[in-house]
Scaffold this active site. Structure first.
Site, PDB file in Angstrom:
ATOM      1  N   HIS A 168      22.952  35.332  -2.786  1.00 51.56           N
ATOM      2  CA  HIS A 168      22.377  34.868  -4.066  1.00 51.56           C
ATOM      3  C   HIS A 168      23.449  34.162  -4.902  1.00 51.56           C
ATOM      4  O   HIS A 168      24.183  34.790  -5.664  1.00 51.56           O
ATOM      5  CB  HIS A 168      21.797  36.050  -4.849  1.00 51.56           C
ATOM      6  CG  HIS A 168      20.825  35.635  -5.899  1.00 51.56           C
ATOM      7  ND1 HIS A 168      19.648  36.289  -6.149  1.00 51.56           N
ATOM      8  CD2 HIS A 168      20.845  34.587  -6.772  1.00 51.56           C
ATOM      9  CE1 HIS A 168      18.991  35.688  -7.129  1.00 51.56           C
ATOM     10  NE2 HIS A 168      19.710  34.647  -7.518  1.00 51.56           N
TER      11      HIS A 168
ATOM     12  N   HIS B 289      24.316  30.541  -7.303  1.00 45.86           N
ATOM     13  CA  HIS B 289      23.901  29.302  -7.973  1.00 45.86           C
ATOM     14  C   HIS B 289      25.100  28.365  -8.030  1.00 45.86           C
ATOM     15  O   HIS B 289      26.124  28.699  -8.620  1.00 45.86           O
ATOM     16  CB  HIS B 289      23.418  29.602  -9.400  1.00 45.86           C
ATOM     17  CG  HIS B 289      22.205  30.489  -9.428  1.00 45.86           C
ATOM     18  ND1 HIS B 289      20.915  30.000  -9.357  1.00 45.86           N
ATOM     19  CD2 HIS B 289      22.090  31.836  -9.494  1.00 45.86           C
ATOM     20  CE1 HIS B 289      20.058  31.012  -9.388  1.00 45.86           C
ATOM     21  NE2 HIS B 289      20.742  32.130  -9.462  1.00 45.86           N
TER      22      HIS B 289
ATOM     23  N   ASN C 278      17.226  26.340  -7.884  1.00 50.73           N
ATOM     24  CA  ASN C 278      16.817  25.997  -9.265  1.00 50.73           C
ATOM     25  C   ASN C 278      17.859  25.107  -9.950  1.00 50.73           C
ATOM     26  O   ASN C 278      18.405  25.440 -10.988  1.00 50.73           O
ATOM     27  CB  ASN C 278      16.520  27.252 -10.094  1.00 50.73           C
ATOM     28  CG  ASN C 278      17.713  28.194 -10.188  1.00 50.73           C
ATOM     29  OD1 ASN C 278      18.593  28.188  -9.340  1.00 50.73           O
ATOM     30  ND2 ASN C 278      17.741  29.006 -11.233  1.00 50.73           N
TER      31      ASN C 278
ATOM     32  N   ASP D 287      13.595  31.137  -7.214  1.00 47.65           N
ATOM     33  CA  ASP D 287      14.485  31.945  -8.061  1.00 47.65           C
ATOM     34  C   ASP D 287      14.746  31.298  -9.413  1.00 47.65           C
ATOM     35  O   ASP D 287      14.950  30.092  -9.523  1.00 47.65           O
ATOM     36  CB  ASP D 287      15.822  32.219  -7.372  1.00 47.65           C
ATOM     37  CG  ASP D 287      16.719  33.099  -8.239  1.00 47.65           C
ATOM     38  OD1 ASP D 287      16.206  34.107  -8.754  1.00 47.65           O
ATOM     39  OD2 ASP D 287      17.890  32.761  -8.436  1.00 47.65           O
TER      40      ASP D 287
ATOM     41  N   HIS E 218      12.062  36.352  -7.191  1.00 43.54           N
ATOM     42  CA  HIS E 218      12.700  36.779  -8.449  1.00 43.54           C
ATOM     43  C   HIS E 218      11.621  37.518  -9.225  1.00 43.54           C
ATOM     44  O   HIS E 218      10.724  36.894  -9.784  1.00 43.54           O
ATOM     45  CB  HIS E 218      13.184  35.509  -9.174  1.00 43.54           C
ATOM     46  CG  HIS E 218      13.495  35.646 -10.626  1.00 43.54           C
ATOM     47  ND1 HIS E 218      14.735  35.338 -11.147  1.00 43.54           N
ATOM     48  CD2 HIS E 218      12.732  36.014 -11.686  1.00 43.54           C
ATOM     49  CE1 HIS E 218      14.720  35.524 -12.465  1.00 43.54           C
ATOM     50  NE2 HIS E 218      13.524  35.926 -12.820  1.00 43.54           N
TER      51      HIS E 218
ATOM     52  N   ASP F 186      24.529  37.170  -7.399  1.00 41.48           N
ATOM     53  CA  ASP F 186      23.773  36.350  -8.364  1.00 41.48           C
ATOM     54  C   ASP F 186      24.753  35.538  -9.221  1.00 41.48           C
ATOM     55  O   ASP F 186      24.609  35.453 -10.448  1.00 41.48           O
ATOM     56  CB  ASP F 186      22.822  37.179  -9.221  1.00 41.48           C
ATOM     57  CG  ASP F 186      21.786  36.307  -9.953  1.00 41.48           C
ATOM     58  OD1 ASP F 186      21.831  35.064  -9.783  1.00 41.48           O
ATOM     59  OD2 ASP F 186      20.946  36.856 -10.679  1.00 41.48           O
TER      60      ASP F 186
ATOM     61  N   HIS G 237      28.084  29.349 -16.031  1.00 42.80           N
ATOM     62  CA  HIS G 237      27.739  28.532 -17.202  1.00 42.80           C
ATOM     63  C   HIS G 237      29.034  28.209 -17.942  1.00 42.80           C
ATOM     64  O   HIS G 237      29.939  29.050 -17.999  1.00 42.80           O
ATOM     65  CB  HIS G 237      26.798  29.283 -18.152  1.00 42.80           C
ATOM     66  CG  HIS G 237      25.420  29.499 -17.608  1.00 42.80           C
ATOM     67  ND1 HIS G 237      24.548  28.461 -17.359  1.00 42.80           N
ATOM     68  CD2 HIS G 237      24.778  30.625 -17.247  1.00 42.80           C
ATOM     69  CE1 HIS G 237      23.416  28.944 -16.887  1.00 42.80           C
ATOM     70  NE2 HIS G 237      23.517  30.252 -16.796  1.00 42.80           N
TER      71      HIS G 237
ATOM     72  N   PHE H 108      21.007  32.584 -19.498  1.00 44.17           N
ATOM     73  CA  PHE H 108      21.191  33.835 -18.749  1.00 44.17           C
ATOM     74  C   PHE H 108      22.128  33.593 -17.564  1.00 44.17           C
ATOM     75  O   PHE H 108      22.085  32.543 -16.939  1.00 44.17           O
ATOM     76  CB  PHE H 108      19.846  34.311 -18.199  1.00 44.17           C
ATOM     77  CG  PHE H 108      18.884  34.790 -19.256  1.00 44.17           C
ATOM     78  CD1 PHE H 108      18.903  36.114 -19.683  1.00 44.17           C
ATOM     79  CD2 PHE H 108      17.948  33.923 -19.807  1.00 44.17           C
ATOM     80  CE1 PHE H 108      18.003  36.563 -20.633  1.00 44.17           C
ATOM     81  CE2 PHE H 108      17.043  34.366 -20.768  1.00 44.17           C
ATOM     82  CZ  PHE H 108      17.070  35.685 -21.185  1.00 44.17           C
ATOM     83  N   GLY H 109      22.935  34.594 -17.216  1.00 44.66           N
ATOM     84  CA  GLY H 109      23.693  34.533 -15.970  1.00 44.66           C
ATOM     85  C   GLY H 109      25.162  34.832 -16.138  1.00 44.66           C
ATOM     86  O   GLY H 109      25.756  34.547 -17.178  1.00 44.66           O
TER      87      GLY H 109
HETATM   88 ZN   LIG Z   1      16.772  35.314 -10.193  1.00 45.26          ZN
END
Ligand SMILES: [Zn+2]
Length: 422
Positions: free
Chosen positions: A61, A63, A95, A152, A178, A302, A306, A320-321
């Site tokens: 997971h 990004h 995403n 996700d 998700h 995950d 950012h 978020f994140g």
């Molecule tokens: Zn997610």
């Protein structure tokens, strides 16, 4: 092809457990694991005395923010962060902006990943345009290189779930969900109690577990489904019940859900803002139990980078994140193995064997001769604080300054050293 001998390490095999062995790598494969392998002249030798040798960690997971937010992370910078974190394979989420929802885009970014430090796998959007209205052309996306399907960032639409499960299963690719009912999350920024302290709207627990329940029920009749980033005791309980009934559900959690709770949010610091949010301590303990007893299959980071600029907006409006590739290993080693929650072998299942199985990577997640020469060597002794800057282009972590053991000493991908601790 380079050859490498890893000598004297404590080899932690997800199938066979622990043994002090040497591992010989050549031609990109594991050749032998045995005691006292004598290096022939010219062979590169790494002395792993006092270190733990795992099959390469696979982070299911991640990004990478490319395309659309390359100032926060790119595919290549995420892969370099992975190497520095002892992670030899990453699964990227779709995403992005635009989303990885067409074969053409997917092919383009698969090509871009060719020079990456670690193995890069792509998940593609499960619904057309990642818009959640109709199913995507999963067969075409698979042909373009998709290793998995997910929306996700958004929940898979209930009406499409059984059909998406069936199509993904027929294509032999996992479908990841998700679990979040967005109508219930609303403008929520944190778990209810923390949100109340910060004067913000809360994210109710049922936003997650209603989606988990309906995922579990869909899997009971439609086929395999993987649930992403579980954070609640109620979600772990639903998963346990499903597994007892033999329903084909798997699930992951992330280090922040077993290492932190909403009580750790002391002030308005958006580096503690992620989805799902940090929960109550009872949830954290239930996640730990789920990891130890085999209910939860996978730990994934995950990794959600950012920029500092975006996170400086504060808890209410920051995205978020949190990042996680470079703290995944030490958080798991310190909080799970050294804390006595679970064994090194179980950790090898959570970080290597089980994600390999989810993604159908038959030559990974194992130390059998013939398996891919992806290895993660961990130093269980040396203690170090989580730094304020990372190989990742972003630094949004709630773990800054935390003292941890279990940092990577060496990362090997296809028999090549891609990271060596200074
Ligand atoms: Zn997610």
């Amino acid at each position: 092809m380079p050859e490498l001998l890893i000598k004297n390490g404590l080899v932690i095999d997800p199938e066979r457990g622990e043994a002090r062995l040497d591992i010989l790598l050549s031609g990109g494969k594991i050749r032998r694991a045995a005691r006292g392998i004598v290096p022939r002249p010219g062979l590169e030798v790494f002395d792993a005395s006092g270190l733990w040798v795992f099959p390469g960690f696979i982070d299911a997971h991640v990004h990478a923010r490319e395309p659309g937010a390359e100032e926060s992370e790119t595919i290549l910078s995420a892969a370099s962060a992975a190497a520095a974190g002892g992670v030899t394979s990453i699964l990227l989420m779709p995403n992005t902006f635009p989303p990885l929802a067409t074969p053409a885009l997917l092919k383009k970014y698969c090509r871009r990943a060719a020079g990456a430090a670690v193995n890069v796998y792509f998940s593609a959007a499960a619904t057309a345009g990642r818009a959640g209205r109709r199913a995507g052309n999963l067969a075409a996306l698979k042909a373009a290189g998709a290793a998995a399907f997910t929306d996700d960032g958004s929940c898979l639409p209930r009406a499409l779930l059984p059909r998406l499960i069936g199509t993904a299963a027929a294509l032999g690719r996992p479908l990841l969900d998700h679990p979040e009912e967005f109508a219930l999350t609303g403008a929520g920024a944190a778990h209810s109690r923390a949100a109340a302290r910060l004067g913000l709207a809360g994210i109710p627990e049922k936003a997650e577990w209603l989606a988990v329940l309906r995922g579990v029920l869909a899997a009971s009749f439609a086929g395999p489904l993987h649930l992403q980033h579980l954070s609640l005791a109620a979600s772990v309980a639903a998963l346990r019940l499903a597994k007892e009934r033999g329903w084909p559900v798997t699930a992951e959690t992330c280090p922040h859900y077993f290492a932190l709770s909403e009580r750790d949010i002391k002030r308005d610091d958006a580096d503690f803002k992620m989805k799902p949010p940090l929960r109550a301590d009872a949830d954290r303990l239930a996640v730990l139990r789920g990891l130890a007893d085999g209910t939860i299959d996978i730990v994934a980071s995950d990794h959600a980078p950012h920029s500092a600029l975006l996170k400086a907006r504060g808890f209410k409006s920051a995205p978020f994140g949190v990042i996680g590739l470079e703290t995944l290993a030490p958080l798991c080693v310190t909080r799970l193995v050294l804390a006595g929650v679970l064994s090194g072998r179980r950790l090898a299942q959570l970080l290597s064997a089980n994600p390999a199985r989810l993604l159908g990577l038959k030559a990974k997640g194992s130390l059998r001769p013939g398996a891919d020469a992806d290895l993660t060597v961990i130093d269980p002794v040396r203690q170090k604080r989580v730094p304020a800057a990372f190989v990742s282009k972003s630094a949004n972590t709630p773990f800054k300054g935390m003292k941890l053991r279990g940092w990577p000493a060496l990362t090997v991908v296809a028999g090549k050293i891609v990271y060596r601790a200074a």
